[in-house]
Every structure is written in structure tokens, then in C-alpha cells.
Write an enzyme that holds these catalytic residues in place. Structure first.
Site, PDB file in Angstrom:
ATOM      1  N   GLY A 170      28.617   5.617 -45.652  1.00  0.00           N
ATOM      2  CA  GLY A 170      29.477   5.858 -46.811  1.00  0.00           C
ATOM      3  C   GLY A 170      30.584   6.837 -46.495  1.00  0.00           C
TER       4      GLY A 170
ATOM      5  N   ASP B 228      31.490  -1.673 -34.070  1.00  0.00           N
ATOM      6  CA  ASP B 228      30.140  -1.536 -34.610  1.00  0.00           C
ATOM      7  C   ASP B 228      29.115  -1.778 -33.506  1.00  0.00           C
ATOM      8  OD1 ASP B 228      31.366  -1.174 -37.012  1.00  0.00           O
ATOM      9  OD2 ASP B 228      30.759  -3.086 -37.893  1.00  0.00           O
TER      10      ASP B 228
ATOM     11  N   HIS C  54      29.675   3.690 -35.269  1.00  0.00           N
ATOM     12  CA  HIS C  54      31.041   3.173 -35.116  1.00  0.00           C
ATOM     13  C   HIS C  54      32.022   4.285 -35.453  1.00  0.00           C
ATOM     14  CE1 HIS C  54      31.158   1.675 -39.606  1.00  0.00           C
ATOM     15  NE2 HIS C  54      30.962   2.974 -39.503  1.00  0.00           N
TER      16      HIS C  54
ATOM     17  N   SER D  69      26.319   4.071 -39.632  1.00  0.00           N
ATOM     18  CA  SER D  69      27.532   4.855 -39.835  1.00  0.00           C
ATOM     19  C   SER D  69      27.191   6.334 -40.017  1.00  0.00           C
ATOM     20  CB  SER D  69      28.298   4.289 -41.034  1.00  0.00           C
ATOM     21  OG  SER D  69      29.573   4.859 -41.155  1.00  0.00           O
ATOM     22  N   MET D  70      27.557   6.926 -41.148  1.00  0.00           N
ATOM     23  CA  MET D  70      27.263   8.339 -41.382  1.00  0.00           C
ATOM     24  C   MET D  70      25.764   8.619 -41.397  1.00  0.00           C
ATOM     25  SD  MET D  70      28.165  11.400 -41.756  1.00  0.00           S
ATOM     26  CE  MET D  70      29.926  11.092 -41.625  1.00  0.00           C
TER      27      MET D  70
END
Length: 260
Positions: free
Chosen positions: A123, A228, A177, A152-153
Site C-alpha cells: 500500500g 515485481d 518491487h 511491496s511495503m
């Protein structure tokens, strides 16, 4: 003698109407005013969340109450449990809830570890970094465990746990990523925002480099983050994002997470 049904009280009637409303599927306009088409959203589950708390009334005791909440963050606080769940996309609301729980639990017992369970697609970078900074700020060591996905995060928060206390389950999925974003406006403003996202990318790479247990140069990390990159539990362990793959939850002598 004929019985006459008693009408429900005003409070009962309001409660029944509320429950009926919550159980109905909602609909909203997708493409414009009514008449241009609508889509229906499946009803959202509304399940009471158990909250275990300790109360002291002359002697130690425990009670269990039901907290009606649809928040994506659940907190279970007991005699030996210090658990925070991070579920769903990371935004400002989720971030504030997680930070509040971390600070509260640290204030209760600074020397005891906190167990952060992560299952998120990622997010907001700013919201995620504020959680990361809070994890580093508090005195309590934060154990991170991926259950489901840490993308991600979420992968950065998983990697940012206490040394040798970063775990994942066997079928976890971890994805890294580079940050993404967009902006439109005057050319000079676009250049400013482009410079900022490059600064954030460099900052994130430095954080990964600091926490990865396997040595990687910034150039190698930048290359890994170019697109990714999905990893299973074994690949995440090999890269150094996690320290161990857990197959069974056991407790150590202090009530925290132990090894299988």
C-alpha cells in the site's frame, strides 16, 4: 382467550432494523447516475471479534468480551500474548491503528516482545514507513511473521523485524518491487515529483540492505527491485528477508514466539 402480540420496544426495534440493514447486500452506481447501470457488492461479513483482556478486582482474573468492530486490525492482549495483526492494504487508517497498538503494548511492558503478524498486498509507502519507524522507535523487540502474503511495503515490514525474529509460514508469498506512482501538472512540478520518487526508491533500497541477512550491494538490490519479484518461503529465506520458516507455533519461556 386471544393473546395479542406485544410490539417490540423502541430500542429493540432499532436494533432489529440495524441488523437487517447490515445483512442486506449493498449496491452502488459504478458508471454514473441511476439508469446508466449498477453493480452489486457482496455483503461484507460482520463477525464479532473476541478481545481478551485482564482485569484486577481484588485478585487477578480474566474475562472475555465481544468487540463489535469491522477494523482490519485486530488486537489480542492477554497475560502472555502481545499480538498485532496487519491485514489488508496499508493506508493511513491501518497505519495509525498498528502504530497505536505498538506504542501501547510497549508502554505496558517495554522489555517484552511484540508479535506482528503480516498478511498484506502492500500500500502507501508513507504509511508503511511510519509503521517501520515506530517498530524501530519503541523499546520492545518486534517479531514479524508472514501468514499469507507480504508484498511491496509488507515485505519491507517483514524484513524490518527484530534480528533473528523474522519468520514466515511454509506457503507464504513475498513480493518486492520498486515504488510506483503518478503525477500530472506543470512540467516543473512533474520533475519535482519524479525526483522525490527516486529519492524514496533509494531510501527503500538502503533499508532492505540494512536488514537483509545475506550481503547485497545497493546495485544488486536495485536490480532485484526493478520489476515485481515474487518469492516463496524458501527463496525469501535464501535472500535474507526472513530468518526461519515456521511450521508450528510454540511458546518460549517468556510467552513469546518460540522455534518449532
Amino acid at each position: 382467550m386471544q393473546r395479542v402480540a406485544k410490539a417490540p420496544s423502541n430500542a429493540s426495534s432499532v436494533a432489529l432494523n440495524l441488523l437487517r440493514t447490515l445483512s442486506k447486500p449493498s449496491s452502488r452506481s459504478l458508471s454514473g447516475p441511476p439508469g446508466f447501470g449498477e453493480y452489486h457488492v457482496a455483503p461484507k461479513a460482520w463477525v464479532p471479534t473476541p478481545l481478551v483482556t485482564e482485569t484486577v478486582v481484588g485478585f487477578p482474573s480474566k474475562r472475555t468480551q465481544l468487540e463489535m468492530s469491522d477494523s482490519p486490525i485486530r488486537e489480542v492482549v492477554g497475560a502472555n500474548e502481545r499480538i498485532v495483526f496487519l491485514n489488508g492494504p496499508i493506508d493511513d487508517t491501518v497505519s495509525n491503528s498498528v502504530k497505536a497498538q505498538l506504542i501501547y503494548l510497549e508502554a505496558e511492558a517495554p522489555e517484552k516482545p511484540i508479535n506482528l503478524y503480516i498478511d498484506t498486498p502492500g500500500g502507501s509507502v508513507n504509511a508503511g514507513l511510519s509503521i517501520y519507524d515506530t517498530m524501530a522507535y519503541i523499546s520492545s523487540p518486534v517479531t514479524t511473521t508472514c501468514i499469507g502474503q507480504a508484498a511491496s511495503m509488507g515485505s519491507l515490514l517483514l524484513c524490518g523485524g527484530a534480528p533473528k525474529k523474522r519468520f514466515c509460514l511454509p506457503n507464504s508469498s513475498i513480493m518486492i518491487h520498486q515504488p510506483s506512482g503518478g503525477y500530472y501538472g506543470q512540467a516543473s512540478d512533474i520533475a519535482i515529483h519524479a525526483k522525490e520518487i527516486l529519492r524514496v526508491r533509494e531510501k527503500l533500497n538502503e533499508i532492505y540492505k540494512r536488514h537483509l541477512t545475506k550481503p547485497h550491494s545497493l546495485e544488486e538490490i536495485e536490480k532485484l527491485m526493478e520489476r515485481d519479484k515474487f518469492m516463496g518461503a524458501e527463496e525469501a529465506l535464501e535472500m535474507g528477508i526472513v530468518d526461519e520458516i515456521l511450521t508450528k507455533r510454540v511458546k518460549d519461556d517468556n510467552g513469546g514466539e518460540g522455534k518449532p
